[in-house]
Write a protein that holds these residues in place. Structure first.
Motif, PDB file in Angstrom:
ATOM      1  N   LEU A  86      18.257   9.137   9.168  1.00 30.19           N
ATOM      2  CA  LEU A  86      17.854   8.033   8.292  1.00 30.19           C
ATOM      3  C   LEU A  86      18.017   6.682   8.969  1.00 30.19           C
ATOM      4  O   LEU A  86      18.945   6.467   9.769  1.00 30.19           O
ATOM      5  CB  LEU A  86      18.644   8.088   6.986  1.00 30.19           C
ATOM      6  N   LYS A  87      17.103   5.784   8.629  1.00 26.92           N
ATOM      7  CA  LYS A  87      17.069   4.441   9.188  1.00 26.92           C
ATOM      8  C   LYS A  87      17.206   3.423   8.055  1.00 26.92           C
ATOM      9  O   LYS A  87      16.899   3.737   6.904  1.00 26.92           O
ATOM     10  CB  LYS A  87      15.731   4.210   9.903  1.00 26.92           C
ATOM     11  N   PRO A  88      17.610   2.204   8.361  1.00 30.37           N
ATOM     12  CA  PRO A  88      17.711   1.186   7.308  1.00 30.37           C
ATOM     13  C   PRO A  88      16.394   0.985   6.569  1.00 30.37           C
ATOM     14  O   PRO A  88      16.399   0.718   5.362  1.00 30.37           O
ATOM     15  CB  PRO A  88      18.112  -0.071   8.087  1.00 30.37           C
ATOM     16  N   GLU A  89      15.287   1.131   7.260  1.00 26.90           N
ATOM     17  CA  GLU A  89      13.988   0.945   6.605  1.00 26.90           C
ATOM     18  C   GLU A  89      13.627   2.074   5.649  1.00 26.90           C
ATOM     19  O   GLU A  89      12.618   1.997   4.954  1.00 26.90           O
ATOM     20  CB  GLU A  89      12.874   0.772   7.642  1.00 26.90           C
ATOM     21  N   ASP A  90      14.432   3.123   5.601  1.00 29.57           N
ATOM     22  CA  ASP A  90      14.232   4.179   4.613  1.00 29.57           C
ATOM     23  C   ASP A  90      14.854   3.812   3.264  1.00 29.57           C
ATOM     24  O   ASP A  90      14.665   4.533   2.277  1.00 29.57           O
ATOM     25  CB  ASP A  90      14.842   5.494   5.096  1.00 29.57           C
ATOM     26  N   THR A  91      15.600   2.737   3.229  1.00 32.92           N
ATOM     27  CA  THR A  91      16.211   2.289   1.978  1.00 32.92           C
ATOM     28  C   THR A  91      15.145   1.960   0.945  1.00 32.92           C
ATOM     29  O   THR A  91      14.240   1.163   1.205  1.00 32.92           O
ATOM     30  CB  THR A  91      17.094   1.056   2.222  1.00 32.92           C
ATOM     31  N   ALA A  92      15.240   2.608  -0.198  1.00 29.15           N
ATOM     32  CA  ALA A  92      14.234   2.427  -1.247  1.00 29.15           C
ATOM     33  C   ALA A  92      14.633   3.249  -2.467  1.00 29.15           C
ATOM     34  O   ALA A  92      15.559   4.064  -2.398  1.00 29.15           O
ATOM     35  CB  ALA A  92      12.863   2.879  -0.760  1.00 29.15           C
ATOM     36  N   VAL A  93      13.914   3.033  -3.536  1.00 36.35           N
ATOM     37  CA  VAL A  93      13.986   3.944  -4.678  1.00 36.35           C
ATOM     38  C   VAL A  93      12.920   5.011  -4.450  1.00 36.35           C
ATOM     39  O   VAL A  93      11.757   4.687  -4.210  1.00 36.35           O
ATOM     40  CB  VAL A  93      13.743   3.207  -6.003  1.00 36.35           C
ATOM     41  N   TYR A  94      13.337   6.262  -4.505  1.00 39.81           N
ATOM     42  CA  TYR A  94      12.441   7.376  -4.252  1.00 39.81           C
ATOM     43  C   TYR A  94      12.032   8.016  -5.573  1.00 39.81           C
ATOM     44  O   TYR A  94      12.865   8.234  -6.468  1.00 39.81           O
ATOM     45  CB  TYR A  94      13.121   8.411  -3.364  1.00 39.81           C
ATOM     46  N   TYR A  95      10.751   8.340  -5.666  1.00 41.51           N
ATOM     47  CA  TYR A  95      10.192   8.944  -6.875  1.00 41.51           C
ATOM     48  C   TYR A  95       9.484  10.246  -6.527  1.00 41.51           C
ATOM     49  O   TYR A  95       8.745  10.306  -5.539  1.00 41.51           O
ATOM     50  CB  TYR A  95       9.159   8.017  -7.516  1.00 41.51           C
ATOM     51  N   CYS A  96       9.693  11.258  -7.337  1.00 41.05           N
ATOM     52  CA  CYS A  96       8.860  12.445  -7.219  1.00 41.05           C
ATOM     53  C   CYS A  96       7.724  12.330  -8.227  1.00 41.05           C
ATOM     54  O   CYS A  96       7.830  11.594  -9.216  1.00 41.05           O
ATOM     55  CB  CYS A  96       9.659  13.723  -7.446  1.00 41.05           C
ATOM     56  N   ALA A  97       6.648  13.039  -7.957  1.00 35.63           N
ATOM     57  CA  ALA A  97       5.481  12.964  -8.829  1.00 35.63           C
ATOM     58  C   ALA A  97       4.680  14.246  -8.725  1.00 35.63           C
ATOM     59  O   ALA A  97       4.747  14.962  -7.723  1.00 35.63           O
ATOM     60  CB  ALA A  97       4.613  11.774  -8.446  1.00 35.63           C
ATOM     61  N   THR A  98       3.919  14.534  -9.771  1.00 41.00           N
ATOM     62  CA  THR A  98       3.026  15.682  -9.773  1.00 41.00           C
ATOM     63  C   THR A  98       1.595  15.210  -9.581  1.00 41.00           C
ATOM     64  O   THR A  98       1.211  14.133 -10.038  1.00 41.00           O
ATOM     65  CB  THR A  98       3.121  16.472 -11.084  1.00 41.00           C
ATOM     66  N   ARG A  99       0.833  16.059  -8.924  1.00 43.82           N
ATOM     67  CA  ARG A  99      -0.575  15.771  -8.706  1.00 43.82           C
ATOM     68  C   ARG A  99      -1.391  16.876  -9.328  1.00 43.82           C
ATOM     69  O   ARG A  99      -1.200  18.055  -9.020  1.00 43.82           O
ATOM     70  CB  ARG A  99      -0.881  15.673  -7.218  1.00 43.82           C
ATOM     71  N   GLY A 100      -2.295  16.499 -10.213  1.00 47.03           N
ATOM     72  CA  GLY A 100      -3.130  17.476 -10.874  1.00 47.03           C
ATOM     73  C   GLY A 100      -4.327  17.863 -10.021  1.00 47.03           C
ATOM     74  O   GLY A 100      -4.551  17.329  -8.936  1.00 47.03           O
ATOM     75  N   ILE A 101      -5.100  18.797 -10.529  1.00 36.86           N
ATOM     76  CA  ILE A 101      -6.280  19.286  -9.809  1.00 36.86           C
ATOM     77  C   ILE A 101      -7.289  18.164  -9.576  1.00 36.86           C
ATOM     78  O   ILE A 101      -8.015  18.155  -8.571  1.00 36.86           O
ATOM     79  CB  ILE A 101      -6.918  20.445 -10.601  1.00 36.86           C
ATOM     80  N   SER A 102      -7.294  17.199 -10.473  1.00 34.77           N
ATOM     81  CA  SER A 102      -8.227  16.086 -10.340  1.00 34.77           C
ATOM     82  C   SER A 102      -7.883  15.171  -9.179  1.00 34.77           C
ATOM     83  O   SER A 102      -8.703  14.362  -8.745  1.00 34.77           O
ATOM     84  CB  SER A 102      -8.226  15.258 -11.634  1.00 34.77           C
ATOM     85  N   GLY A 103      -6.649  15.308  -8.686  1.00 39.19           N
ATOM     86  CA  GLY A 103      -6.217  14.456  -7.587  1.00 39.19           C
ATOM     87  C   GLY A 103      -5.361  13.288  -8.012  1.00 39.19           C
ATOM     88  O   GLY A 103      -4.814  12.574  -7.178  1.00 39.19           O
ATOM     89  N   ALA A 104      -5.225  13.098  -9.304  1.00 41.67           N
ATOM     90  CA  ALA A 104      -4.439  11.967  -9.799  1.00 41.67           C
ATOM     91  C   ALA A 104      -2.953  12.312  -9.830  1.00 41.67           C
ATOM     92  O   ALA A 104      -2.582  13.447 -10.148  1.00 41.67           O
ATOM     93  CB  ALA A 104      -4.912  11.590 -11.194  1.00 41.67           C
TER      94      ALA A 104
END
Length: 118
Positions: A86-104
């Motif tokens: 890990l690097k200092p520039e990796d500092t962030a809030v991380y989010y997981c997300a789902t992607r539907g068949i439509s691509g959204a």
């Protein structure tokens, strides 16, 4: 509706490792893939990694390639992100997300803080 609950993250020194996990529940049958994004202070949210549910195909942002690994457990409906070197520039809030068949990208986790100190 799909619910995503994240865990992991925290504070680590440069060169260290952290792991994030995201558990999905609800109407997950329409999920094509899951991924991770991150948002640093004052910056836009950016893509980190994605994995498809069926065959586990992965794609990474250039900035994390070779250091981060995304994986999934289909039986537990979880996706994980192992972050090494890990690097200092990796500092962030991380989010997981789902992607539907439509691509959204349609559902998002609550966000988890990752801080890398130098």
């Amino acid at each position: 509706q799909v619910q995503l609950v994240q865990s992991g993250g925290g504070l680590v020194q440069v060169g260290g490792s952290l792991s994030l996990s995201c558990a999905a529940s609800g109407r997950t049958f329409s999920t094509y893939a899951m991924g991770w994004f991150r948002q640093a202070p004052g910056k836009e949210r950016e893509f980190v990694a994605i994995i498809t549910w069926s065959v586990g195909r992965t794609t990474y942002a250039d900035s994390v390639k070779g250091r981060f690994t995304i994986s999934r457990d289909n039986t537990k409906m979880t996706v994980s992100l192992q972050m090494n070197s890990l690097k200092p520039e990796d500092t962030a809030v991380y989010y997981c997300a789902t992607r539907g068949i439509s691509g959204a990208w349609d559902y998002w986790g609550q966000g988890t803080q990752v801080t890398v100190s130098s």
